[in-house]
Design a protein around this motif. Sequence first.
Motif, PDB file in Angstrom:
ATOM      1  N   ILE A   1       0.846  -1.201   0.000  1.00 16.60           N
ATOM      2  CA  ILE A   1       0.000   0.000   0.000  1.00 16.60           C
ATOM      3  C   ILE A   1       0.880   1.249   0.000  1.00 16.60           C
ATOM      4  O   ILE A   1       0.970   1.947  -1.006  1.00 16.60           O
ATOM      5  CB  ILE A   1      -0.957  -0.005   1.213  1.00 16.60           C
ATOM      6  CG1 ILE A   1      -1.855  -1.246   1.170  1.00 16.60           C
ATOM      7  CG2 ILE A   1      -1.821   1.263   1.226  1.00 16.60           C
ATOM      8  CD1 ILE A   1      -2.728  -1.440   2.379  1.00 16.60           C
ATOM      9  N   ASN A   2       1.519   1.513   1.124  1.00 20.40           N
ATOM     10  CA  ASN A   2       2.408   2.684   1.184  1.00 20.40           C
ATOM     11  C   ASN A   2       3.661   2.409   1.995  1.00 20.40           C
ATOM     12  O   ASN A   2       4.303   3.321   2.501  1.00 20.40           O
ATOM     13  CB  ASN A   2       1.659   3.897   1.764  1.00 20.40           C
ATOM     14  CG  ASN A   2       1.010   3.570   3.107  1.00 20.40           C
ATOM     15  OD1 ASN A   2       1.319   2.552   3.723  1.00 20.40           O
ATOM     16  ND2 ASN A   2       0.109   4.434   3.542  1.00 20.40           N
ATOM     17  N   GLU A   3       4.019   1.112   2.130  1.00 20.06           N
ATOM     18  CA  GLU A   3       5.230   0.761   2.865  1.00 20.06           C
ATOM     19  C   GLU A   3       6.469   1.175   2.084  1.00 20.06           C
ATOM     20  O   GLU A   3       6.490   1.103   0.840  1.00 20.06           O
ATOM     21  CB  GLU A   3       5.279  -0.754   3.136  1.00 20.06           C
ATOM     22  CG  GLU A   3       4.197  -1.282   4.065  1.00 20.06           C
ATOM     23  CD  GLU A   3       2.933  -1.667   3.325  1.00 20.06           C
ATOM     24  OE1 GLU A   3       2.105  -2.373   3.909  1.00 20.06           O
ATOM     25  OE2 GLU A   3       2.779  -1.260   2.148  1.00 20.06           O
ATOM     26  N   PRO A   4       7.519   1.614   2.774  1.00 18.24           N
ATOM     27  CA  PRO A   4       8.771   1.956   2.076  1.00 18.24           C
ATOM     28  C   PRO A   4       9.412   0.698   1.482  1.00 18.24           C
ATOM     29  O   PRO A   4       9.340  -0.385   2.054  1.00 18.24           O
ATOM     30  CB  PRO A   4       9.634   2.550   3.193  1.00 18.24           C
ATOM     31  CG  PRO A   4       9.084   1.997   4.466  1.00 18.24           C
ATOM     32  CD  PRO A   4       7.612   1.833   4.231  1.00 18.24           C
ATOM     33  N   GLY A   5      10.024   0.866   0.333  1.00 19.57           N
ATOM     34  CA  GLY A   5      10.717  -0.258  -0.306  1.00 19.57           C
ATOM     35  C   GLY A   5       9.786  -1.291  -0.908  1.00 19.57           C
ATOM     36  O   GLY A   5      10.182  -2.450  -1.093  1.00 19.57           O
ATOM     37  N   CYS A   6       8.554  -0.889  -1.249  1.00 24.70           N
ATOM     38  CA  CYS A   6       7.592  -1.832  -1.843  1.00 24.70           C
ATOM     39  C   CYS A   6       7.865  -1.963  -3.343  1.00 24.70           C
ATOM     40  O   CYS A   6       7.710  -1.005  -4.104  1.00 24.70           O
ATOM     41  CB  CYS A   6       6.165  -1.361  -1.603  1.00 24.70           C
ATOM     42  SG  CYS A   6       4.925  -2.405  -2.415  1.00 24.70           S
ATOM     43  N   ALA A   7       8.255  -3.165  -3.762  1.00 24.84           N
ATOM     44  CA  ALA A   7       8.581  -3.404  -5.175  1.00 24.84           C
ATOM     45  C   ALA A   7       7.331  -3.335  -6.053  1.00 24.84           C
ATOM     46  O   ALA A   7       7.409  -2.956  -7.227  1.00 24.84           O
ATOM     47  CB  ALA A   7       9.261  -4.764  -5.322  1.00 24.84           C
ATOM     48  N   ILE A   8       6.178  -3.705  -5.488  1.00 24.34           N
ATOM     49  CA  ILE A   8       4.925  -3.671  -6.244  1.00 24.34           C
ATOM     50  C   ILE A   8       4.556  -2.231  -6.597  1.00 24.34           C
ATOM     51  O   ILE A   8       4.265  -1.909  -7.760  1.00 24.34           O
ATOM     52  CB  ILE A   8       3.783  -4.325  -5.445  1.00 24.34           C
ATOM     53  CG1 ILE A   8       4.008  -5.825  -5.285  1.00 24.34           C
ATOM     54  CG2 ILE A   8       2.432  -4.051  -6.124  1.00 24.34           C
ATOM     55  CD1 ILE A   8       3.848  -6.637  -6.530  1.00 24.34           C
ATOM     56  N   GLN A   9       4.572  -1.350  -5.597  1.00 17.79           N
ATOM     57  CA  GLN A   9       4.226   0.045  -5.837  1.00 17.79           C
ATOM     58  C   GLN A   9       5.201   0.705  -6.811  1.00 17.79           C
ATOM     59  O   GLN A   9       4.802   1.519  -7.657  1.00 17.79           O
ATOM     60  CB  GLN A   9       4.202   0.824  -4.509  1.00 17.79           C
ATOM     61  CG  GLN A   9       3.035   0.457  -3.599  1.00 17.79           C
ATOM     62  CD  GLN A   9       1.690   0.762  -4.247  1.00 17.79           C
ATOM     63  OE1 GLN A   9       1.521   1.774  -4.926  1.00 17.79           O
ATOM     64  NE2 GLN A   9       0.721  -0.134  -4.047  1.00 17.79           N
ATOM     65  N   GLN A  10       6.468   0.337  -6.723  1.00 20.38           N
ATOM     66  CA  GLN A  10       7.461   0.895  -7.638  1.00 20.38           C
ATOM     67  C   GLN A  10       7.200   0.424  -9.068  1.00 20.38           C
ATOM     68  O   GLN A  10       7.303   1.202 -10.024  1.00 20.38           O
ATOM     69  CB  GLN A  10       8.873   0.477  -7.207  1.00 20.38           C
ATOM     70  CG  GLN A  10       9.990   1.181  -7.953  1.00 20.38           C
ATOM     71  CD  GLN A  10       9.956   2.694  -7.779  1.00 20.38           C
ATOM     72  OE1 GLN A  10       9.879   3.186  -6.651  1.00 20.38           O
ATOM     73  NE2 GLN A  10      10.003   3.435  -8.883  1.00 20.38           N
ATOM     74  N   ALA A  11       6.832  -0.849  -9.225  1.00 17.62           N
ATOM     75  CA  ALA A  11       6.519  -1.393 -10.554  1.00 17.62           C
ATOM     76  C   ALA A  11       5.286  -0.721 -11.143  1.00 17.62           C
ATOM     77  O   ALA A  11       5.205  -0.484 -12.351  1.00 17.62           O
ATOM     78  CB  ALA A  11       6.317  -2.901 -10.461  1.00 17.62           C
ATOM     79  N   LEU A  12       4.316  -0.401 -10.288  1.00 13.78           N
ATOM     80  CA  LEU A  12       3.125   0.307 -10.753  1.00 13.78           C
ATOM     81  C   LEU A  12       3.478   1.720 -11.204  1.00 13.78           C
ATOM     82  O   LEU A  12       2.996   2.194 -12.243  1.00 13.78           O
ATOM     83  CB  LEU A  12       2.075   0.357  -9.639  1.00 13.78           C
ATOM     84  CG  LEU A  12       1.402  -0.971  -9.274  1.00 13.78           C
ATOM     85  CD1 LEU A  12       0.572  -0.824  -8.001  1.00 13.78           C
ATOM     86  CD2 LEU A  12       0.518  -1.464 -10.419  1.00 13.78           C
ATOM     87  N   LEU A  13       4.345   2.397 -10.438  1.00 12.22           N
ATOM     88  CA  LEU A  13       4.768   3.755 -10.792  1.00 12.22           C
ATOM     89  C   LEU A  13       5.558   3.767 -12.094  1.00 12.22           C
ATOM     90  O   LEU A  13       5.452   4.695 -12.904  1.00 12.22           O
ATOM     91  CB  LEU A  13       5.615   4.359  -9.661  1.00 12.22           C
ATOM     92  CG  LEU A  13       4.849   4.783  -8.402  1.00 12.22           C
ATOM     93  CD1 LEU A  13       5.828   5.159  -7.299  1.00 12.22           C
ATOM     94  CD2 LEU A  13       3.909   5.950  -8.714  1.00 12.22           C
ATOM     95  N   ASP A  14       6.367   2.727 -12.297  1.00  7.64           N
ATOM     96  CA  ASP A  14       7.200   2.642 -13.499  1.00  7.64           C
ATOM     97  C   ASP A  14       6.447   2.055 -14.694  1.00  7.64           C
ATOM     98  O   ASP A  14       7.046   1.830 -15.760  1.00  7.64           O
ATOM     99  CB  ASP A  14       8.432   1.779 -13.217  1.00  7.64           C
ATOM    100  CG  ASP A  14       9.345   2.399 -12.165  1.00  7.64           C
ATOM    101  OD1 ASP A  14       9.228   3.618 -11.932  1.00  7.64           O
ATOM    102  OD2 ASP A  14      10.145   1.653 -11.561  1.00  7.64           O
ATOM    103  N   SER A  15       5.150   1.753 -14.496  1.00  8.67           N
ATOM    104  CA  SER A  15       4.312   1.147 -15.554  1.00  8.67           C
ATOM    105  C   SER A  15       4.822  -0.213 -15.994  1.00  8.67           C
ATOM    106  O   SER A  15       4.536  -0.666 -17.119  1.00  8.67           O
ATOM    107  CB  SER A  15       4.205   2.092 -16.767  1.00  8.67           C
ATOM    108  OG  SER A  15       3.588   3.304 -16.387  1.00  8.67           O
TER     109      SER A  15
END
Length: 365
Positions: free
Chosen positions: A300-314
Amino acid sequence: MEQVKRIEEKQVNLELLGWSNFFASSFESYRHQEFSVGRVAIQRKNTYVLYSEHGELTAEITGKLRHRAQNSEDFPAVGDWVVIRVGVAGSATIHEILPRKTKFSRKTVGAKTEEQIVATNVDTVFLVSGLDNDYNLRRIERYLTLAWSSGANPVIILNKTDLCKNLAQCLSEVEALALGVPIVTISAANNQGLDDLKSYLQPGQTVALLGSSGVGKSTITNQLMGFEIASVQSVRSGDDRGKHTTTHRELIVLPDGGLIIDTPGMREIQMWSGDEGLQSTFADIEALTKECRFRNCQHINEPGCAIQQALLDSQLDYSRFESYQKLQKENNYIARKQDQREHLAEKEKWKKITKTMRNYKKGDY
Protein backbone atom coordinates in the motif's frame (compact mmCIF):
# COMPACT_ATOMS: atom_id res chain seq x y z
CA MET A 1 -26.06 -33.45 -25.25
CA GLU A 2 -26.76 -37.12 -25.92
CA GLN A 3 -24.92 -39.25 -28.43
CA VAL A 4 -26.87 -42.05 -30.07
CA LYS A 5 -23.92 -44.39 -29.63
CA ARG A 6 -21.07 -42.98 -27.59
CA ILE A 7 -18.88 -46.04 -27.96
CA GLU A 8 -19.25 -49.30 -29.83
CA GLU A 9 -21.00 -52.14 -28.00
CA LYS A 10 -17.85 -54.26 -27.98
CA GLN A 11 -14.71 -54.54 -25.97
CA VAL A 12 -12.79 -51.28 -25.77
CA ASN A 13 -9.06 -50.83 -25.18
CA LEU A 14 -8.87 -49.13 -21.78
CA GLU A 15 -5.78 -47.16 -22.81
CA LEU A 16 -7.91 -45.38 -25.41
CA LEU A 17 -10.15 -44.26 -22.54
CA GLY A 18 -7.21 -42.77 -20.65
CA TRP A 19 -6.17 -45.78 -18.54
CA SER A 20 -2.55 -45.62 -17.38
CA ASN A 21 -0.13 -47.06 -14.82
CA PHE A 22 -1.25 -44.35 -12.38
CA PHE A 23 -4.73 -45.91 -12.19
CA ALA A 24 -3.57 -49.50 -12.65
CA SER A 25 -1.46 -49.37 -9.49
CA SER A 26 -4.48 -48.19 -7.45
CA PHE A 27 -6.67 -50.93 -8.95
CA GLU A 28 -4.20 -53.75 -8.23
CA SER A 29 -5.81 -54.77 -4.92
CA TYR A 30 -9.21 -55.20 -6.66
CA ARG A 31 -7.91 -57.11 -9.65
CA HIS A 32 -8.39 -60.60 -8.24
CA GLN A 33 -11.79 -59.92 -6.64
CA GLU A 34 -13.90 -60.13 -9.80
CA PHE A 35 -13.97 -56.35 -10.09
CA SER A 36 -13.59 -54.38 -13.29
CA VAL A 37 -13.13 -50.69 -14.06
CA GLY A 38 -15.08 -48.07 -15.95
CA ARG A 39 -14.76 -44.37 -16.65
CA VAL A 40 -17.60 -41.98 -15.85
CA ALA A 41 -18.91 -40.41 -19.05
CA ILE A 42 -22.11 -38.81 -17.72
CA GLN A 43 -23.16 -38.04 -14.18
CA ARG A 44 -26.91 -37.93 -13.54
CA LYS A 45 -28.77 -37.52 -10.25
CA ASN A 46 -28.74 -41.18 -9.19
CA THR A 47 -27.17 -42.99 -12.13
CA TYR A 48 -24.02 -42.81 -14.22
CA VAL A 49 -23.07 -43.71 -17.77
CA LEU A 50 -19.71 -45.49 -17.89
CA TYR A 51 -17.29 -46.43 -20.64
CA SER A 52 -15.58 -49.76 -20.06
CA GLU A 53 -13.98 -52.72 -21.78
CA HIS A 54 -17.50 -54.20 -21.76
CA GLY A 55 -18.86 -51.26 -23.73
CA GLU A 56 -21.23 -48.60 -22.41
CA LEU A 57 -22.81 -49.33 -19.02
CA THR A 58 -25.47 -47.74 -16.85
CA ALA A 59 -24.38 -47.80 -13.21
CA GLU A 60 -25.44 -46.94 -9.69
CA ILE A 61 -23.25 -46.59 -6.60
CA THR A 62 -23.46 -49.11 -3.77
CA GLY A 63 -25.23 -48.25 -0.53
CA LYS A 64 -21.90 -48.56 1.27
CA LEU A 65 -20.27 -45.93 -0.95
CA ARG A 66 -23.29 -43.64 -0.59
CA HIS A 67 -23.28 -44.00 3.19
CA ARG A 68 -19.55 -43.27 3.39
CA ALA A 69 -19.78 -40.12 1.26
CA GLN A 70 -19.81 -36.97 3.37
CA ASN A 71 -19.76 -34.34 0.63
CA SER A 72 -20.57 -34.06 -3.07
CA GLU A 73 -16.88 -34.53 -3.96
CA ASP A 74 -17.06 -38.05 -2.49
CA PHE A 75 -19.35 -39.14 -5.32
CA PRO A 76 -18.14 -40.10 -8.82
CA ALA A 77 -17.64 -37.21 -11.25
CA VAL A 78 -17.24 -37.06 -15.01
CA GLY A 79 -13.75 -38.32 -15.86
CA ASP A 80 -13.39 -40.55 -12.79
CA TRP A 81 -12.16 -44.12 -13.01
CA VAL A 82 -14.35 -46.31 -10.80
CA VAL A 83 -14.20 -49.88 -9.51
CA ILE A 84 -17.28 -51.76 -10.71
CA ARG A 85 -19.05 -55.09 -10.82
CA VAL A 86 -20.76 -55.69 -14.14
CA GLY A 87 -24.34 -56.97 -13.96
CA VAL A 88 -26.79 -58.00 -16.64
CA ALA A 89 -28.17 -56.06 -19.60
CA GLY A 90 -25.45 -53.39 -19.59
CA SER A 91 -25.72 -52.53 -15.89
CA ALA A 92 -23.06 -52.17 -13.21
CA THR A 93 -22.55 -51.16 -9.60
CA ILE A 94 -19.85 -48.69 -8.52
CA HIS A 95 -17.92 -49.76 -5.41
CA GLU A 96 -15.01 -47.32 -5.26
CA ILE A 97 -13.52 -44.26 -6.93
CA LEU A 98 -9.87 -44.62 -7.88
CA PRO A 99 -7.53 -41.77 -6.83
CA ARG A 100 -7.82 -38.75 -9.13
CA LYS A 101 -4.77 -37.66 -11.10
CA THR A 102 -6.15 -34.14 -11.62
CA LYS A 103 -9.31 -32.40 -10.47
CA PHE A 104 -10.88 -29.18 -11.75
CA SER A 105 -13.14 -27.76 -9.03
CA ARG A 106 -14.99 -24.59 -8.21
CA LYS A 107 -17.07 -23.42 -5.27
CA THR A 108 -20.73 -24.23 -5.73
CA VAL A 109 -22.98 -21.36 -6.75
CA GLY A 110 -24.67 -19.74 -3.76
CA ALA A 111 -23.86 -19.23 -0.10
CA LYS A 112 -22.81 -22.80 0.75
CA THR A 113 -19.10 -23.52 1.04
CA GLU A 114 -19.04 -26.72 -0.97
CA GLU A 115 -16.86 -28.05 -3.74
CA GLN A 116 -18.28 -28.76 -7.17
CA ILE A 117 -16.08 -31.00 -9.26
CA VAL A 118 -16.28 -29.97 -12.91
CA ALA A 119 -14.06 -32.72 -14.35
CA THR A 120 -11.37 -35.15 -13.20
CA ASN A 121 -8.34 -36.92 -14.67
CA VAL A 122 -7.92 -34.23 -17.31
CA ASP A 123 -4.57 -33.88 -19.08
CA THR A 124 -5.21 -30.52 -20.73
CA VAL A 125 -7.73 -27.75 -20.07
CA PHE A 126 -8.88 -25.71 -23.07
CA LEU A 127 -9.83 -22.30 -21.65
CA VAL A 128 -12.09 -20.95 -24.39
CA SER A 129 -12.68 -17.22 -24.71
CA GLY A 130 -14.58 -15.45 -27.47
CA LEU A 131 -12.99 -12.55 -29.32
CA ASP A 132 -16.34 -10.75 -29.45
CA ASN A 133 -17.97 -8.96 -26.51
CA ASP A 134 -17.16 -11.98 -24.33
CA TYR A 135 -13.45 -11.07 -24.41
CA ASN A 136 -12.44 -10.36 -20.80
CA LEU A 137 -8.86 -10.50 -19.52
CA ARG A 138 -9.88 -10.71 -15.87
CA ARG A 139 -12.11 -13.73 -16.58
CA ILE A 140 -9.24 -15.42 -18.40
CA GLU A 141 -7.04 -14.89 -15.31
CA ARG A 142 -9.70 -16.47 -13.10
CA TYR A 143 -10.06 -19.53 -15.34
CA LEU A 144 -6.30 -19.80 -15.61
CA THR A 145 -5.89 -19.77 -11.83
CA LEU A 146 -8.38 -22.61 -11.43
CA ALA A 147 -6.81 -24.55 -14.29
CA TRP A 148 -3.34 -24.41 -12.73
CA SER A 149 -4.83 -25.48 -9.38
CA SER A 150 -6.38 -28.55 -11.02
CA GLY A 151 -3.02 -30.09 -11.91
CA ALA A 152 -3.82 -30.14 -15.63
CA ASN A 153 -2.01 -28.12 -18.29
CA PRO A 154 -3.92 -25.06 -19.50
CA VAL A 155 -4.17 -23.97 -23.14
CA ILE A 156 -5.98 -20.73 -23.98
CA ILE A 157 -8.26 -20.88 -27.01
CA LEU A 158 -9.19 -17.51 -28.49
CA ASN A 159 -12.22 -18.26 -30.65
CA LYS A 160 -14.13 -16.16 -33.22
CA THR A 161 -11.11 -14.59 -34.92
CA ASP A 162 -13.47 -13.78 -37.78
CA LEU A 163 -15.24 -11.28 -35.50
CA CYS A 164 -12.10 -9.67 -34.09
CA LYS A 165 -10.86 -6.39 -35.56
CA ASN A 166 -7.69 -6.17 -33.46
CA LEU A 167 -6.42 -9.73 -33.18
CA ALA A 168 -2.76 -8.75 -32.75
CA GLN A 169 -3.59 -6.50 -29.79
CA CYS A 170 -5.78 -9.12 -28.11
CA LEU A 171 -3.12 -11.77 -28.58
CA SER A 172 -0.49 -9.47 -27.08
CA GLU A 173 -2.71 -8.74 -24.05
CA VAL A 174 -3.36 -12.42 -23.36
CA GLU A 175 0.31 -13.33 -23.80
CA ALA A 176 1.20 -10.70 -21.18
CA LEU A 177 -1.02 -12.29 -18.52
CA ALA A 178 -0.62 -15.97 -19.47
CA LEU A 179 3.13 -16.31 -19.18
CA GLY A 180 4.35 -19.45 -20.93
CA VAL A 181 0.83 -20.77 -21.60
CA PRO A 182 0.10 -21.92 -25.17
CA ILE A 183 -2.42 -19.70 -26.96
CA VAL A 184 -4.31 -20.89 -30.04
CA THR A 185 -6.45 -18.59 -32.19
CA ILE A 186 -9.32 -20.19 -34.09
CA SER A 187 -12.63 -19.58 -35.80
CA ALA A 188 -14.60 -22.70 -34.90
CA ALA A 189 -17.64 -21.65 -36.93
CA ASN A 190 -15.46 -21.46 -40.06
CA ASN A 191 -13.40 -24.53 -39.11
CA GLN A 192 -10.19 -22.48 -39.09
CA GLY A 193 -7.23 -23.21 -36.83
CA LEU A 194 -8.63 -26.39 -35.29
CA ASP A 195 -5.74 -28.49 -36.61
CA ASP A 196 -3.59 -26.72 -34.01
CA LEU A 197 -5.70 -28.35 -31.28
CA LYS A 198 -5.19 -31.91 -32.45
CA SER A 199 -1.71 -32.23 -30.94
CA TYR A 200 -3.38 -32.13 -27.51
CA LEU A 201 -5.96 -34.77 -28.48
CA GLN A 202 -3.78 -37.81 -28.94
CA PRO A 203 -5.26 -41.28 -28.24
CA GLY A 204 -5.95 -41.69 -24.53
CA GLN A 205 -5.45 -37.99 -23.75
CA THR A 206 -8.31 -36.13 -22.08
CA VAL A 207 -9.10 -32.46 -22.70
CA ALA A 208 -11.76 -30.43 -20.86
CA LEU A 209 -13.44 -27.49 -22.59
CA LEU A 210 -14.13 -24.63 -20.16
CA GLY A 211 -15.51 -21.18 -20.73
CA SER A 212 -18.58 -19.03 -20.34
CA SER A 213 -21.76 -19.57 -22.31
CA GLY A 214 -21.61 -18.56 -25.96
CA VAL A 215 -17.84 -18.80 -26.49
CA GLY A 216 -18.20 -21.68 -28.97
CA LYS A 217 -17.38 -24.82 -26.96
CA SER A 218 -20.16 -26.85 -28.59
CA THR A 219 -19.08 -25.69 -32.05
CA ILE A 220 -15.50 -26.78 -31.31
CA THR A 221 -16.77 -30.20 -30.14
CA ASN A 222 -18.86 -30.65 -33.29
CA GLN A 223 -15.95 -29.71 -35.57
CA LEU A 224 -13.58 -32.11 -33.80
CA MET A 225 -16.13 -34.92 -34.01
CA GLY A 226 -16.77 -34.27 -37.68
CA PHE A 227 -20.54 -34.19 -37.21
CA GLU A 228 -23.02 -32.42 -34.96
CA ILE A 229 -23.51 -34.05 -31.57
CA ALA A 230 -24.11 -30.81 -29.65
CA SER A 231 -26.80 -28.28 -30.49
CA VAL A 232 -25.54 -24.78 -31.25
CA GLN A 233 -27.57 -21.64 -30.62
CA SER A 234 -26.91 -18.09 -31.70
CA VAL A 235 -25.61 -15.65 -29.12
CA ARG A 236 -27.81 -12.74 -28.10
CA SER A 237 -27.35 -9.56 -30.06
CA GLY A 238 -25.94 -6.74 -27.99
CA ASP A 239 -23.86 -8.69 -25.46
CA ASP A 240 -22.75 -11.79 -27.41
CA ARG A 241 -23.79 -14.09 -24.57
CA GLY A 242 -25.24 -17.44 -25.50
CA LYS A 243 -27.66 -19.88 -23.96
CA HIS A 244 -26.42 -23.07 -22.33
CA THR A 245 -26.38 -25.30 -25.41
CA THR A 246 -24.54 -27.95 -23.37
CA THR A 247 -26.73 -28.85 -20.38
CA HIS A 248 -24.48 -31.38 -18.65
CA ARG A 249 -20.87 -32.52 -18.60
CA GLU A 250 -20.03 -35.44 -20.87
CA LEU A 251 -16.90 -37.38 -21.75
CA ILE A 252 -16.76 -37.85 -25.52
CA VAL A 253 -14.47 -40.19 -27.45
CA LEU A 254 -13.20 -38.46 -30.59
CA PRO A 255 -12.73 -40.32 -33.89
CA ASP A 256 -8.92 -39.96 -33.69
CA GLY A 257 -8.82 -41.50 -30.20
CA GLY A 258 -8.60 -38.43 -27.97
CA LEU A 259 -11.20 -37.68 -25.32
CA ILE A 260 -12.95 -34.40 -24.68
CA ILE A 261 -15.15 -33.27 -21.79
CA ASP A 262 -17.65 -30.65 -22.90
CA THR A 263 -19.10 -28.57 -20.07
CA PRO A 264 -22.00 -26.13 -19.71
CA GLY A 265 -21.10 -22.45 -19.78
CA MET A 266 -20.33 -21.02 -16.35
CA ARG A 267 -21.95 -17.71 -15.51
CA GLU A 268 -20.34 -17.79 -12.08
CA ILE A 269 -16.98 -19.37 -11.36
CA GLN A 270 -15.68 -18.97 -7.82
CA MET A 271 -12.38 -20.08 -6.39
CA TRP A 272 -12.09 -23.32 -4.45
CA SER A 273 -8.40 -24.01 -3.89
CA GLY A 274 -6.15 -21.51 -5.60
CA ASP A 275 -2.80 -21.07 -3.82
CA GLU A 276 -0.77 -22.92 -6.47
CA GLY A 277 -2.94 -21.49 -9.23
CA LEU A 278 -2.36 -17.91 -8.05
CA GLN A 279 1.39 -18.47 -7.92
CA SER A 280 1.43 -19.82 -11.48
CA THR A 281 -1.01 -17.32 -13.01
CA PHE A 282 0.59 -14.29 -11.34
CA ALA A 283 4.21 -15.45 -11.34
CA ASP A 284 5.37 -11.92 -12.26
CA ILE A 285 3.63 -10.38 -9.23
CA GLU A 286 4.76 -13.20 -6.93
CA ALA A 287 8.36 -12.52 -8.01
CA LEU A 288 7.96 -8.79 -7.29
CA THR A 289 6.61 -9.42 -3.77
CA LYS A 290 9.88 -11.17 -2.88
CA GLU A 291 11.76 -7.96 -3.68
CA CYS A 292 9.78 -5.88 -1.14
CA ARG A 293 11.82 -4.61 1.80
CA PHE A 294 9.43 -6.10 4.34
CA ARG A 295 8.29 -9.69 4.27
CA ASN A 296 4.76 -8.76 5.45
CA CYS A 297 4.44 -5.85 3.01
CA GLN A 298 0.80 -5.01 2.24
CA HIS A 299 1.82 -3.19 -0.99
CA ILE A 300 0.00 0.00 0.00
CA ASN A 301 2.41 2.68 1.18
CA GLU A 302 5.23 0.76 2.87
CA PRO A 303 8.77 1.96 2.08
CA GLY A 304 10.72 -0.26 -0.31
CA CYS A 305 7.59 -1.83 -1.84
CA ALA A 306 8.58 -3.40 -5.18
CA ILE A 307 4.93 -3.67 -6.24
CA GLN A 308 4.23 0.05 -5.84
CA GLN A 309 7.46 0.89 -7.64
CA ALA A 310 6.52 -1.39 -10.55
CA LEU A 311 3.13 0.31 -10.75
CA LEU A 312 4.77 3.75 -10.79
CA ASP A 313 7.20 2.64 -13.50
CA SER A 314 4.31 1.15 -15.55
CA GLN A 315 6.02 -2.24 -15.42
CA LEU A 316 2.91 -3.68 -13.80
CA ASP A 317 -0.63 -3.00 -14.98
CA TYR A 318 -2.80 -1.77 -12.11
CA SER A 319 -5.89 -3.73 -13.23
CA ARG A 320 -3.81 -6.94 -13.21
CA PHE A 321 -2.56 -6.22 -9.69
CA GLU A 322 -6.14 -5.45 -8.63
CA SER A 323 -7.25 -8.79 -10.08
CA TYR A 324 -4.46 -10.56 -8.17
CA GLN A 325 -5.55 -8.94 -4.90
CA LYS A 326 -9.20 -9.81 -5.51
CA LEU A 327 -8.48 -13.48 -6.25
CA GLN A 328 -6.07 -13.69 -3.30
CA LYS A 329 -8.71 -12.25 -0.96
CA GLU A 330 -11.35 -14.63 -2.34
CA ASN A 331 -9.03 -17.60 -1.97
CA ASN A 332 -8.18 -16.71 1.65
CA TYR A 333 -11.87 -16.38 2.47
CA ILE A 334 -12.68 -19.79 0.97
CA ALA A 335 -9.74 -21.35 2.84
CA ARG A 336 -11.08 -20.01 6.15
CA LYS A 337 -14.57 -21.33 5.37
CA GLN A 338 -13.13 -24.74 4.46
CA ASP A 339 -11.23 -24.89 7.75
CA GLN A 340 -14.41 -24.02 9.62
CA ARG A 341 -16.36 -26.69 7.75
CA GLU A 342 -13.70 -29.32 8.48
CA HIS A 343 -13.70 -28.34 12.16
CA LEU A 344 -17.49 -28.71 12.39
CA ALA A 345 -17.38 -32.05 10.54
CA GLU A 346 -14.70 -33.37 12.90
CA LYS A 347 -16.70 -32.18 15.90
CA GLU A 348 -19.83 -33.92 14.59
CA LYS A 349 -17.87 -37.14 13.96
CA TRP A 350 -16.64 -37.30 17.55
CA LYS A 351 -20.13 -36.56 18.87
CA LYS A 352 -21.37 -39.63 17.00
CA ILE A 353 -18.46 -41.75 18.26
CA THR A 354 -19.11 -40.65 21.85
CA LYS A 355 -22.82 -41.42 21.53
CA THR A 356 -22.06 -44.87 20.12
CA MET A 357 -19.65 -45.64 22.98
CA ARG A 358 -22.22 -44.55 25.58
CA ASN A 359 -24.84 -46.79 24.00
CA TYR A 360 -22.33 -49.64 23.94
CA LYS A 361 -21.62 -49.28 27.66
CA LYS A 362 -25.35 -49.24 28.40
CA GLY A 363 -25.79 -52.40 26.36
CA ASP A 364 -28.04 -50.56 23.92
CA TYR A 365 -26.50 -51.93 20.71
